[in-house]
Design a protein around this motif. Structure first.
Motif, PDB file in Angstrom:
ATOM      1  N   ARG A 113     -59.477  71.665  67.903  1.00 17.08           N
ATOM      2  CA  ARG A 113     -58.038  71.408  68.046  1.00 17.08           C
ATOM      3  C   ARG A 113     -57.633  70.560  66.854  1.00 17.08           C
ATOM      4  O   ARG A 113     -58.244  69.511  66.629  1.00 17.08           O
ATOM      5  CB  ARG A 113     -57.841  70.635  69.355  1.00 17.08           C
ATOM      6  CG  ARG A 113     -56.428  70.493  69.797  1.00 17.08           C
ATOM      7  CD  ARG A 113     -56.377  69.733  71.104  1.00 17.08           C
ATOM      8  NE  ARG A 113     -56.398  68.300  70.872  1.00 17.08           N
ATOM      9  CZ  ARG A 113     -56.542  67.393  71.831  1.00 17.08           C
ATOM     10  NH1 ARG A 113     -56.719  67.758  73.068  1.00 17.08           N
ATOM     11  NH2 ARG A 113     -56.520  66.112  71.552  1.00 17.08           N
TER      12      ARG A 113
ATOM     13  N   VAL B 136     -65.786  64.480  72.684  1.00 15.97           N
ATOM     14  CA  VAL B 136     -65.306  65.849  72.921  1.00 15.97           C
ATOM     15  C   VAL B 136     -64.522  65.994  74.227  1.00 15.97           C
ATOM     16  O   VAL B 136     -64.099  67.099  74.575  1.00 15.97           O
ATOM     17  CB  VAL B 136     -66.473  66.875  72.899  1.00 15.97           C
ATOM     18  CG1 VAL B 136     -67.114  66.940  71.525  1.00 15.97           C
ATOM     19  CG2 VAL B 136     -67.511  66.560  73.968  1.00 15.97           C
ATOM     20  N   GLY B 137     -64.332  64.905  74.965  1.00 14.04           N
ATOM     21  CA  GLY B 137     -63.553  64.987  76.204  1.00 14.04           C
ATOM     22  C   GLY B 137     -64.257  65.814  77.264  1.00 14.04           C
ATOM     23  O   GLY B 137     -65.488  65.921  77.284  1.00 14.04           O
TER      24      GLY B 137
ATOM     25  N   ALA C 170     -56.899  57.955  79.251  1.00 21.75           N
ATOM     26  CA  ALA C 170     -56.548  57.747  77.848  1.00 21.75           C
ATOM     27  C   ALA C 170     -56.737  56.272  77.483  1.00 21.75           C
ATOM     28  O   ALA C 170     -57.189  55.939  76.385  1.00 21.75           O
ATOM     29  CB  ALA C 170     -55.098  58.160  77.635  1.00 21.75           C
TER      30      ALA C 170
ATOM     31  N   GLY D 153     -61.511  59.812  69.780  1.00 21.91           N
ATOM     32  CA  GLY D 153     -61.832  60.115  68.388  1.00 21.91           C
ATOM     33  C   GLY D 153     -60.709  59.743  67.433  1.00 21.91           C
ATOM     34  O   GLY D 153     -60.947  59.203  66.345  1.00 21.91           O
TER      35      GLY D 153
ATOM     36  N   CYS E 263     -60.687  65.018  68.274  1.00 23.52           N
ATOM     37  CA  CYS E 263     -59.598  64.127  67.838  1.00 23.52           C
ATOM     38  C   CYS E 263     -58.631  63.904  68.998  1.00 23.52           C
ATOM     39  O   CYS E 263     -57.430  64.078  68.879  1.00 23.52           O
ATOM     40  CB  CYS E 263     -58.910  64.664  66.595  1.00 23.52           C
ATOM     41  SG  CYS E 263     -58.274  66.322  66.776  1.00 23.52           S
TER      42      CYS E 263
ATOM     43  N   THR F 137     -51.291  63.152  75.987  1.00 19.69           N
ATOM     44  CA  THR F 137     -51.379  63.774  77.319  1.00 19.69           C
ATOM     45  C   THR F 137     -50.444  63.185  78.389  1.00 19.69           C
ATOM     46  O   THR F 137     -49.988  63.939  79.252  1.00 19.69           O
ATOM     47  CB  THR F 137     -52.832  63.727  77.840  1.00 19.69           C
ATOM     48  OG1 THR F 137     -53.346  62.416  77.624  1.00 19.69           O
ATOM     49  CG2 THR F 137     -53.699  64.747  77.156  1.00 19.69           C
ATOM     50  N   PRO F 138     -50.138  61.880  78.391  1.00 20.77           N
ATOM     51  CA  PRO F 138     -49.279  61.382  79.472  1.00 20.77           C
ATOM     52  C   PRO F 138     -47.916  62.084  79.553  1.00 20.77           C
ATOM     53  O   PRO F 138     -47.273  62.058  80.595  1.00 20.77           O
ATOM     54  CB  PRO F 138     -49.112  59.892  79.139  1.00 20.77           C
ATOM     55  CG  PRO F 138     -50.349  59.544  78.397  1.00 20.77           C
ATOM     56  CD  PRO F 138     -50.673  60.763  77.592  1.00 20.77           C
TER      57      PRO F 138
ATOM     58  N   ARG G  64     -68.022  69.750  78.955  1.00 26.11           N
ATOM     59  CA  ARG G  64     -67.830  70.752  77.902  1.00 26.11           C
ATOM     60  C   ARG G  64     -69.134  71.543  77.753  1.00 26.11           C
ATOM     61  O   ARG G  64     -70.219  70.994  78.010  1.00 26.11           O
ATOM     62  CB  ARG G  64     -67.559  70.058  76.563  1.00 26.11           C
ATOM     63  CG  ARG G  64     -66.259  69.305  76.511  1.00 26.11           C
ATOM     64  CD  ARG G  64     -65.167  70.153  75.946  1.00 26.11           C
ATOM     65  NE  ARG G  64     -63.941  69.391  75.789  1.00 26.11           N
ATOM     66  CZ  ARG G  64     -62.748  69.944  75.728  1.00 26.11           C
ATOM     67  NH1 ARG G  64     -62.608  71.253  75.825  1.00 26.11           N
ATOM     68  NH2 ARG G  64     -61.671  69.212  75.568  1.00 26.11           N
TER      69      ARG G  64
ATOM     70  N   LEU H  52     -47.576  65.399  78.797  1.00 21.94           N
ATOM     71  CA  LEU H  52     -47.797  66.851  78.803  1.00 21.94           C
ATOM     72  C   LEU H  52     -47.053  67.522  79.959  1.00 21.94           C
ATOM     73  O   LEU H  52     -46.474  68.601  79.797  1.00 21.94           O
ATOM     74  CB  LEU H  52     -49.304  67.148  78.882  1.00 21.94           C
ATOM     75  CG  LEU H  52     -49.718  68.594  78.662  1.00 21.94           C
ATOM     76  CD1 LEU H  52     -49.300  69.083  77.284  1.00 21.94           C
ATOM     77  CD2 LEU H  52     -51.227  68.769  78.829  1.00 21.94           C
TER      78      LEU H  52
ATOM     79  N   ASP I 197     -63.742  60.476  77.682  1.00 25.13           N
ATOM     80  CA  ASP I 197     -64.037  61.198  78.925  1.00 25.13           C
ATOM     81  C   ASP I 197     -65.466  61.724  78.994  1.00 25.13           C
ATOM     82  O   ASP I 197     -65.993  61.945  80.082  1.00 25.13           O
ATOM     83  CB  ASP I 197     -63.091  62.403  79.061  1.00 25.13           C
ATOM     84  CG  ASP I 197     -61.724  62.005  79.587  1.00 25.13           C
ATOM     85  OD1 ASP I 197     -61.485  60.797  79.761  1.00 25.13           O
ATOM     86  OD2 ASP I 197     -60.901  62.910  79.825  1.00 25.13           O
TER      87      ASP I 197
ATOM     88  N   LEU J 298     -66.805  64.073  66.423  1.00 28.14           N
ATOM     89  CA  LEU J 298     -66.497  65.315  67.144  1.00 28.14           C
ATOM     90  C   LEU J 298     -65.297  65.080  68.051  1.00 28.14           C
ATOM     91  O   LEU J 298     -65.378  64.314  69.009  1.00 28.14           O
ATOM     92  CB  LEU J 298     -67.699  65.762  67.987  1.00 28.14           C
ATOM     93  CG  LEU J 298     -69.026  65.949  67.251  1.00 28.14           C
ATOM     94  CD1 LEU J 298     -70.090  66.451  68.218  1.00 28.14           C
ATOM     95  CD2 LEU J 298     -68.861  66.907  66.086  1.00 28.14           C
TER      96      LEU J 298
ATOM     97  N   TRP K 230     -57.936  61.080  72.440  1.00 22.01           N
ATOM     98  CA  TRP K 230     -57.626  59.651  72.519  1.00 22.01           C
ATOM     99  C   TRP K 230     -58.723  58.787  71.918  1.00 22.01           C
ATOM    100  O   TRP K 230     -58.451  57.790  71.252  1.00 22.01           O
ATOM    101  CB  TRP K 230     -57.392  59.257  73.978  1.00 22.01           C
ATOM    102  CG  TRP K 230     -56.035  59.638  74.451  1.00 22.01           C
ATOM    103  CD1 TRP K 230     -55.683  60.788  75.095  1.00 22.01           C
ATOM    104  CD2 TRP K 230     -54.835  58.884  74.290  1.00 22.01           C
ATOM    105  NE1 TRP K 230     -54.335  60.784  75.346  1.00 22.01           N
ATOM    106  CE2 TRP K 230     -53.795  59.626  74.871  1.00 22.01           C
ATOM    107  CE3 TRP K 230     -54.544  57.644  73.719  1.00 22.01           C
ATOM    108  CZ2 TRP K 230     -52.472  59.182  74.901  1.00 22.01           C
ATOM    109  CZ3 TRP K 230     -53.227  57.189  73.743  1.00 22.01           C
ATOM    110  CH2 TRP K 230     -52.212  57.956  74.328  1.00 22.01           C
TER     111      TRP K 230
END
Ligand SMILES: Cc1cc2nc3c(=O)[nH]c(=O)nc-3n(C[C@H](O)[C@H](O)[C@H](O)COP(=O)(O)OP(=O)(O)OC[C@H]3O[C@@H](n4cnc5c(N)ncnc54)[C@H](O)[C@@H]3O)c2cc1C
Length: 466
Positions: free
Chosen positions: A71, A151-152, A366, A51, A47, A77-78, A313, A80, A352, A45, A49
């Motif tokens: 997604r 899933v972060g 990450a 997964g 995708c 992300t660093p 989540r 973003l 996360d 579940l 950092w």
């Protein structure tokens, strides 16, 4: 993974239909199909950092792998924050998950997991794409032998009224797109002949709530944009009219960095005369055009970005409330040092959304997510060969942050530095960490383009605020 041994499961239905099917298909195709169904199913579940690293390192021959994620890309992300002002373009830090799944013969499903039924070995999914009538995505089941939950998390609003409705988050690439559009919108609005002085001041006040790395890096990037491209392209705006205020609820920003480095960040912002850092300020509410601090002070703004902490989540909240999954601080699934979810047999969690009982201080970064993805893939690869590996140990490689004006902070166990050299190191490290070769070409190209021609201020979609 001790105690659990996995081999290929027998597949009676496949054998029963074998002869009939072989008459219609070539023998090789039939065997290939049977082989596929005989492998154990691993469902991943997410995708991000964790997964993405897991599927990259997982041996493709041992498992039948399904990646389920709403997604369909990996996001670096660093970088973003750099996309919010156009220093880097959005697609330069994205990697379609299908490049990896198709290469390895894995499957990808563009859906969100809404429930887990461990007893029957199935997850309930909802398609991430609405049907043509615009209705919500259809629901369906996906079976699994092993489930990897990565899933972060979501940004945490701490229940502050008005955050969801009025503030922008900086978590996904869609968020960065909205922020970029809003920045350009307020600059264009500020140029309208009807705008009063008071209105102009409000529009050009950018508020950031949260002095962690994300808030600080966004402040640095925004400061750069105001100092360079805004001054150049919006010449008839009064000089020094744009301001950024960074609010932090405790007494220092970048609390996880070395004290000298976090002080250096504050000095750098002071030097910019654009970014103002206000510590010990708690935001009580956010309205459409102003934030209110505890104590009653009201601060008008044109854009407000909220970046404070992490929250669970909806899937995790559901698992906790309906199925009694144990959570740490109501946010992360509790796992053992082999990343198995506490009290569950074939469910793993990492990144996360996971908190390790034996190492509770592992940060939600990450770096940690990627190390866990790598570890779990090694564990699954070892399991398939009938062996065990040692428990997970987090290896702290340090942290970096960009604070604007070609100044970065570099905080590793061996070396701490700030300034231009650290900025070179920051760029070099992230460049090498960018996954695909395409992005390794694209990002330096974007940097060069920005240096030579400035950032693009084209307005072609509308932000949430408008
Ligand atoms: C702007 C920004 C800058 C950052 N900078 C740094 C940095 O410089 N260094 C650092 O170490 N860390 C940094 N971080 C933190 C880092 O990005 C996170 O710690 C990391 O993304 C966590 O990885 P993850 O795989 O656990 O979750 P994520 O990367 O968030 O991925 C979660 C995945 O799960 C999917 N998903 C969500 N819900 C479901 C569901 N119900 N079913 C299936 N899939 C689902 C999502 O679509 C996504 O694909 C930064 C974060 C942000 C937002």
């Amino acid at each position: 993974m001790r105690g659990i041994r996995m081999g290929r499961i027998s597949s009676m239905p496949a054998l029963a239909v074998r002869e009939v099917t072989m008459r219609r298909m070539g023998t090789w195709q039939v065997l290939a199909r049977q082989y596929a169904t005989q492998k154990e199913k691993v469902v991943v579940l997410g995708c991000g950092w964790a997964g993405f690293r897991f599927i990259k390192d997982l041996d493709k021959d041992n498992y039948d792998v399904y990646v389920v994620s709403p997604r369909n890309h990996f996001l670096f992300t660093p970088m973003l924050a750099s996309t919010t002002v156009g220093t880097i373009e959005f697609r330069s830090i994205l990697e379609p998950v299908r490049t990896e799944t198709s290469k390895k013969g894995f499957h990808y499903i563009n859906a969100e997991c809404v429930d887990i039924d461990e007893d029957s070995g199935k997850i309930r999914c909802k398609s991430a794409i609405a049907d043509s009538a615009g209705k919500e995505g259809k629901e369906f089941d996906v079976p699994f032998h092993h489930l990897v939950v990565s899933v972060g998390c979501l940004p945490n609003t701490f229940g502050v009224p008005g955050v969801e409705e009025n503030a922008f988050f900086l978590k996904e690439v869609g968020d960065a797109q909205k922020i970029r559009q809003r920045i350009i919108e307020v600059l264009e609005l500020a140029r309208m002949p009807s705008v009063t002085d008071e209105e102009l001041k409000r529009l050009l006040h950018f508020v950031i709530v949260g002095g962690g790395p994300t808030g600080v890096e966004f402040a640095g990037e925004l400061g750069d944009f105001i100092r360079t491209d805004m001054q150049k392209l919006f010449k008839n705006l009064p000089r020094n009219s744009a301001k950024v205020t960074l609010f932090q609820s405790t007494d220092k920003i970048l609390a996880m960095f070395d004290k000298n480095l976090s002080e250096k960040a504050v000095r750098q912002f002071e030097k910019s005369h654009i970014v103002d850092v206000r510590t010990n300020c708690q935001v009580e509410s956010i309205d459409k055009e102003k934030i209110t601090l505890k104590g009653g002070e009201e601060i008008p703004y044109g854009l407000c970005v909220w970046s404070t902490g992490i929250g669970p989540r909806p899937l995790l909240r559901h698992l906790q409330q309906k199925q009694g999954y144990e959570m740490a601080r109501g946010t992360r699934l509790v796992v053992d040092d082999h990343l198995r979810v506490k009290g569950r047999k074939n469910v793993y969690a990492l990144g996360d959304c996971a908190a390790m009982e034996s190492q509770p201080d592992i940060p939600a970064t990450a770096q940690a997510a990627q190390q866990q993805g790598k570890f779990l893939a090694a564990e699954f690869n070892a399991m398939a060969g009938g062996s065990d590996i040692k428990p997970f140990r987090f290896n702290n490689l340090g942290m970096m942050a960009y604070v604007g004006g070609y100044v970065s902070l570099f905080d590793t166990p061996q070396l701490k530095m700030a300034g231009l050299t650290a900025w070179f190191a920051w760029r070099s490290v992230y460049l090498t960490k960018l996954g695909s070769i395409k992005n390794k070409f694209q990002v330096p190209f974007d940097w060069t383009k920005t240096l030579l021609f400035g950032r693009d201020v084209t307005l072609f979609t509308k932000s949430k605020a408008s």
